[in-house]
Design a protein around this motif. Sequence first.
Motif, short mmCIF file in Angstrom:
data_model
loop_
_atom_site.label_atom_id
_atom_site.label_comp_id
_atom_site.label_asym_id
_atom_site.label_seq_id
_atom_site.Cartn_x
_atom_site.Cartn_y
_atom_site.Cartn_z
N ASP A 1 0.85 -1.18 0.00
CA ASP A 1 0.00 0.00 0.00
C ASP A 1 0.89 1.23 0.00
OD1 ASP A 1 0.54 0.79 2.80
OD2 ASP A 1 -0.78 -0.86 3.36
N VAL A 2 0.38 2.29 -0.60
CA VAL A 2 1.14 3.53 -0.75
C VAL A 2 0.14 4.68 -0.71
CG1 VAL A 2 1.09 3.36 -3.28
CG2 VAL A 2 2.85 4.73 -2.18
N LYS A 3 0.53 5.77 -0.06
CA LYS A 3 -0.33 6.94 -0.04
C LYS A 3 -0.52 7.44 -1.47
CE LYS A 3 0.69 8.37 4.65
NZ LYS A 3 1.26 9.43 5.53
N ALA A 4 -1.76 7.81 -1.77
CA ALA A 4 -2.11 8.19 -3.14
C ALA A 4 -1.24 9.32 -3.68
CB ALA A 4 -3.58 8.58 -3.20
N HIS A 5 -0.83 10.25 -2.84
CA HIS A 5 -0.05 11.39 -3.32
C HIS A 5 1.47 11.16 -3.27
CE1 HIS A 5 -0.65 12.01 0.99
NE2 HIS A 5 0.43 12.77 0.99
N ASN A 6 1.89 9.93 -3.01
CA ASN A 6 3.32 9.60 -3.06
C ASN A 6 3.66 9.21 -4.51
OD1 ASN A 6 5.94 8.73 -2.73
ND2 ASN A 6 5.52 7.52 -0.89
N HIS A 7 3.70 10.21 -5.36
CA HIS A 7 3.85 9.99 -6.79
C HIS A 7 5.19 9.34 -7.17
CE1 HIS A 7 0.13 12.10 -7.33
NE2 HIS A 7 0.61 13.14 -6.66
N ARG A 8 6.26 9.70 -6.49
CA ARG A 8 7.57 9.12 -6.82
C ARG A 8 7.58 7.61 -6.55
NH1 ARG A 8 12.21 11.54 -3.65
NH2 ARG A 8 12.06 9.67 -2.46
N ALA A 9 7.07 7.20 -5.40
CA ALA A 9 7.03 5.77 -5.09
C ALA A 9 6.09 5.03 -6.05
CB ALA A 9 6.59 5.55 -3.64
N ARG A 10 4.93 5.61 -6.30
CA ARG A 10 3.99 4.96 -7.20
C ARG A 10 4.58 4.79 -8.60
NH1 ARG A 10 -1.89 7.39 -6.79
NH2 ARG A 10 -2.15 5.77 -8.35
N ALA A 11 5.32 5.79 -9.08
CA ALA A 11 5.95 5.68 -10.40
C ALA A 11 6.96 4.54 -10.43
CB ALA A 11 6.61 7.00 -10.78
N LEU A 12 7.74 4.41 -9.36
CA LEU A 12 8.70 3.29 -9.29
C LEU A 12 7.95 1.96 -9.33
CD1 LEU A 12 11.47 1.97 -8.80
CD2 LEU A 12 11.06 2.31 -6.35
N TYR A 13 6.94 1.82 -8.48
CA TYR A 13 6.21 0.54 -8.44
C TYR A 13 5.58 0.22 -9.79
CZ TYR A 13 6.71 1.36 -3.41
OH TYR A 13 7.20 1.61 -2.15
N GLU A 14 4.95 1.20 -10.40
CA GLU A 14 4.32 0.97 -11.71
C GLU A 14 5.36 0.59 -12.76
OE1 GLU A 14 2.07 4.53 -12.40
OE2 GLU A 14 0.58 3.98 -10.87
N SER A 15 6.53 1.22 -12.73
CA SER A 15 7.56 0.91 -13.72
C SER A 15 8.11 -0.50 -13.56
CB SER A 15 8.69 1.93 -13.65
OG SER A 15 9.50 1.73 -12.50
N GLU A 16 7.91 -1.08 -12.39
CA GLU A 16 8.37 -2.45 -12.14
C GLU A 16 7.23 -3.47 -12.22
OE1 GLU A 16 11.47 -3.65 -11.92
OE2 GLU A 16 12.15 -1.61 -12.37
N GLY A 17 6.08 -3.05 -12.73
CA GLY A 17 5.00 -3.99 -13.02
C GLY A 17 3.88 -4.06 -11.99
N PHE A 18 3.90 -3.22 -10.97
CA PHE A 18 2.78 -3.19 -10.02
C PHE A 18 1.61 -2.48 -10.67
CE2 PHE A 18 6.13 -4.04 -7.03
CZ PHE A 18 5.52 -4.66 -5.94
N THR A 19 0.40 -2.96 -10.37
CA THR A 19 -0.82 -2.31 -10.85
C THR A 19 -1.73 -2.01 -9.67
OG1 THR A 19 -1.87 -4.45 -11.25
CG2 THR A 19 -0.74 -3.43 -13.12
N VAL A 20 -2.52 -0.98 -9.82
CA VAL A 20 -3.46 -0.60 -8.77
C VAL A 20 -4.60 -1.60 -8.75
CG1 VAL A 20 -5.11 1.17 -8.02
CG2 VAL A 20 -2.88 1.85 -8.95
N THR A 21 -4.89 -2.13 -7.57
CA THR A 21 -5.99 -3.08 -7.43
C THR A 21 -7.16 -2.49 -6.65
OG1 THR A 21 -5.05 -4.07 -5.43
CG2 THR A 21 -4.46 -5.08 -7.55
N GLU A 22 -6.88 -1.45 -5.85
CA GLU A 22 -7.93 -0.87 -5.03
C GLU A 22 -7.44 0.46 -4.47
OE1 GLU A 22 -10.64 -2.32 -1.19
OE2 GLU A 22 -8.87 -3.46 -1.76
N THR A 23 -8.36 1.36 -4.22
CA THR A 23 -8.06 2.61 -3.52
C THR A 23 -8.97 2.70 -2.30
OG1 THR A 23 -7.38 3.71 -5.55
CG2 THR A 23 -7.95 5.12 -3.68
N LEU A 24 -8.37 2.86 -1.14
CA LEU A 24 -9.12 2.99 0.11
C LEU A 24 -9.24 4.48 0.43
CD1 LEU A 24 -7.31 0.15 2.09
CD2 LEU A 24 -9.41 -0.01 0.74
N THR A 25 -10.40 5.02 0.20
CA THR A 25 -10.64 6.45 0.36
C THR A 25 -10.57 6.85 1.83
OG1 THR A 25 -12.04 6.39 -1.59
CG2 THR A 25 -12.24 8.33 -0.16
N GLY A 26 -9.75 7.87 2.12
CA GLY A 26 -9.65 8.40 3.48
C GLY A 26 -9.16 7.41 4.51
N ALA A 27 -8.33 6.48 4.11
CA ALA A 27 -7.91 5.39 4.99
C ALA A 27 -6.87 5.79 6.03
CB ALA A 27 -7.36 4.23 4.16
#
Length: 156
Positions: free
Chosen positions: A111-137
């Motif tokens: 899990d990663v905070k939605a606004h952690n764009h740098r981490a999300r870009a790394l994960y996506e570039s290595e093949g991770f895909t979003v499976t769910e978003t927990l709003t206000g978690a």
Amino acid sequence: MLSLRPTTMDDLVDLAAWEAEPETAPWLGETGPAWHARALHDPGQEHLVAVRAEAAVGFAVLAGLRDGDAVELRRMVISPPHRRTGLGRSLLTSVLARAYGHHRARRVWLDVKAHNHRARALYESEGFTVTETLTGAVTEADGALTDLVIMAHQVR
């Protein structure tokens, strides 16, 4: 060359200091030596230090090791002097290899905070895909609510 070794109690002060850095702390929940000590002593988790040229340069924690074929990448941090050098990507690929090879995972999730764009870009570039978003978690220190994004990586 990056290698992984088991974390020791002697590592915990340094790891907690890396987490406390202003560039890292906002992205994490609970931190500190006590958090790491619990992870070290939990048989369902594996705490690993990334080493390059005999120096610790990062760490990762895998969890859910007794829960079947899905392993959680619970935490991953690179030491401040080694950030933005490609070691985050190296650590991620090493940890994925460990999860799939040693632990026989079929899927790794995080899990990663939605606004952690740098981490999300790394994960996506290595093949991770979003499976769910927990709003206000997550409730931030200032009381604001933050979305948490669940991402998964499947064995190739």
